[in-house]
Design an enzyme around this catalytic site. Structure first.
Site, PDB file in Angstrom:
ATOM      1  N   ARG A 186      -5.139   1.554   8.595  1.00 41.96           N
ATOM      2  CA  ARG A 186      -5.671   2.601   9.474  1.00 41.96           C
ATOM      3  C   ARG A 186      -5.172   2.432  10.900  1.00 41.96           C
ATOM      4  O   ARG A 186      -4.861   3.410  11.592  1.00 41.96           O
ATOM      5  CB  ARG A 186      -7.202   2.562   9.468  1.00 41.96           C
ATOM      6  CG  ARG A 186      -7.829   3.126   8.220  1.00 41.96           C
ATOM      7  CD  ARG A 186      -9.344   3.034   8.294  1.00 41.96           C
ATOM      8  NE  ARG A 186      -9.816   1.661   8.226  1.00 41.96           N
ATOM      9  CZ  ARG A 186     -10.858   1.175   8.897  1.00 41.96           C
ATOM     10  NH1 ARG A 186     -11.534   1.967   9.721  1.00 41.96           N
ATOM     11  NH2 ARG A 186     -11.235  -0.072   8.760  1.00 41.96           N
ATOM     12  N   TYR A 236       0.845  -1.191   0.000  1.00 38.69           N
ATOM     13  CA  TYR A 236       0.000   0.000   0.000  1.00 38.69           C
ATOM     14  C   TYR A 236       0.879   1.239   0.000  1.00 38.69           C
ATOM     15  O   TYR A 236       1.988   1.239   0.551  1.00 38.69           O
ATOM     16  CB  TYR A 236      -0.883   0.063   1.257  1.00 38.69           C
ATOM     17  CG  TYR A 236      -1.853  -1.077   1.427  1.00 38.69           C
ATOM     18  CD1 TYR A 236      -3.145  -0.992   0.914  1.00 38.69           C
ATOM     19  CD2 TYR A 236      -1.487  -2.222   2.122  1.00 38.69           C
ATOM     20  CE1 TYR A 236      -4.053  -2.021   1.098  1.00 38.69           C
ATOM     21  CE2 TYR A 236      -2.382  -3.266   2.307  1.00 38.69           C
ATOM     22  CZ  TYR A 236      -3.663  -3.164   1.791  1.00 38.69           C
ATOM     23  OH  TYR A 236      -4.552  -4.195   1.969  1.00 38.69           O
ATOM     24  N   ASP A 242      -9.911   7.301   9.317  1.00 33.58           N
ATOM     25  CA  ASP A 242      -9.640   7.756   7.950  1.00 33.58           C
ATOM     26  C   ASP A 242     -10.503   8.976   7.634  1.00 33.58           C
ATOM     27  O   ASP A 242     -11.216   9.495   8.498  1.00 33.58           O
ATOM     28  CB  ASP A 242      -9.868   6.623   6.936  1.00 33.58           C
ATOM     29  CG  ASP A 242     -11.315   6.133   6.908  1.00 33.58           C
ATOM     30  OD1 ASP A 242     -12.200   6.798   7.497  1.00 33.58           O
ATOM     31  OD2 ASP A 242     -11.567   5.074   6.304  1.00 33.58           O
TER      32      ASP A 242
END
Length: 285
Positions: A175, A68, A82
């Site tokens: 997250r 990612y 987020d």
């Protein structure tokens, strides 16, 4: 004619993983479609889907590592960790040196314990965590073990924005990684951007946009291409036994391993388990 294989979708923002599954079902007129690891609605990137008989092997594709690229915005925290969540706190944003950031980031490399976000689909006591969150229920969330193979700074735009790349095991919550990095730095922050750039052999380069899929420009690839297992080619008699669910003699010099099974025409017929004296069926294609 049935469609069986794997389609690597470039998920756009604003669509859930289930939205993508429904889209592909409609395009290819089939009910058998399943993803190999969800992406949050705001996230973008690689979302491999199994279609038709390939859905039997989706769990094997889920085992792959993920990569990612994500951004942390400092000074603000949200309830979902987020940008989709509600702002719950704001605070000062100190300016860090790159050495300070790397020192903290290096603490998260390797096998770590991670508490999944309360706004996630992780199940605890038979219910998804976001169900507790929406009802305002407080619940103790057990930690999970994940592995961070690589974690590197891409760009730091002082004082508010930090861009990072991560290679991690399946089940990692980016997250939660953002939350824990910010806690270690002693600053508020949330994940303001996320793109999955890689899932095993699936990359951005070999993914297809929604528009390309609609226009018939996407390729569906054989699922066995992505199964990282030794291959065994069976003769006609052994193939016939395997297809009836019966074991065959292990003459292939492979033990204690799952194997991809092929008939004499090199057609993929399933996965078996190679034991000392025999190969038994695990899953047929």
């Amino acid at each position: 004619m049935s469609i069986d294989g794997v389609l690597n979708v470039l998920k756009p923002p604003g669509m859930t993983s289930h939205d993508i599954v429904d889209f592909v079902r409609r395009i290819y007129n089939t009910k058998k479609v399943g993803h190999t690891g969800t992406l949050d609605p705001d996230a973008v990137g690689v979302l491999p889907l199994c279609i038709g008989r390939a859905t039997k092997f989706s769990s094997y594709l889920m085992e792959h590592h993920k990569r990612y690229r994500f951004e942390i915005t400092f000074g603000i925290s949200t309830d979902t960790l987020d940008k989709s969540g509600k702002i719950i706190e704001t605070g000062p944003t100190p300016s860090f040196s790159l050495d300070e950031l790397r020192k903290v980031i290096n603490k998260f490399k390797g096998e770590i314990q991670q508490i999944p976000p309360i706004y996630s689909a992780k199940k605890v006591r038979g219910k998804k965590l976001y169900e507790y969150a929406r009802r305002g229920e407080v619940i103790e969330i057990p930690p999970i073990k994940v592995t961070i193979y690589e974690l590197d700074i891409v760009e730091y735009r002082k004082p508010n924005h930090l861009l990072l790349d991560v290679k991690c095991s399946k089940g990692t919550y980016v997250r939660a990684l953002v939350r824990d990095i910010c806690k270690e730095l002693g600053v508020l922050g949330y994940m303001s951007f996320l793109i999955r750039t890689e899932s095993g052999d699936f990359t951005l380069d070999n993914s297809y946009t929604i528009e390309e899929i609609e226009e018939g420009k996407a390729s569906i690839l054989p699922v066995d291409t992505f199964l990282k297992l030794p291959s065994v080619v069976l003769d006609r008699h052994s193939s016939s036994r395997i297809l009836r669910g019966q074991p065959v003699e292990n003459i292939y010099n492979i033990e204690n391993s799952q194997v991809k099974l092929y008939d004499g025409h090199r057609n993929f017929i399933g996965i078996g388990v190679a034991e000392k004296k025999r190969i038994r069926v695990k899953r047929l294609f």
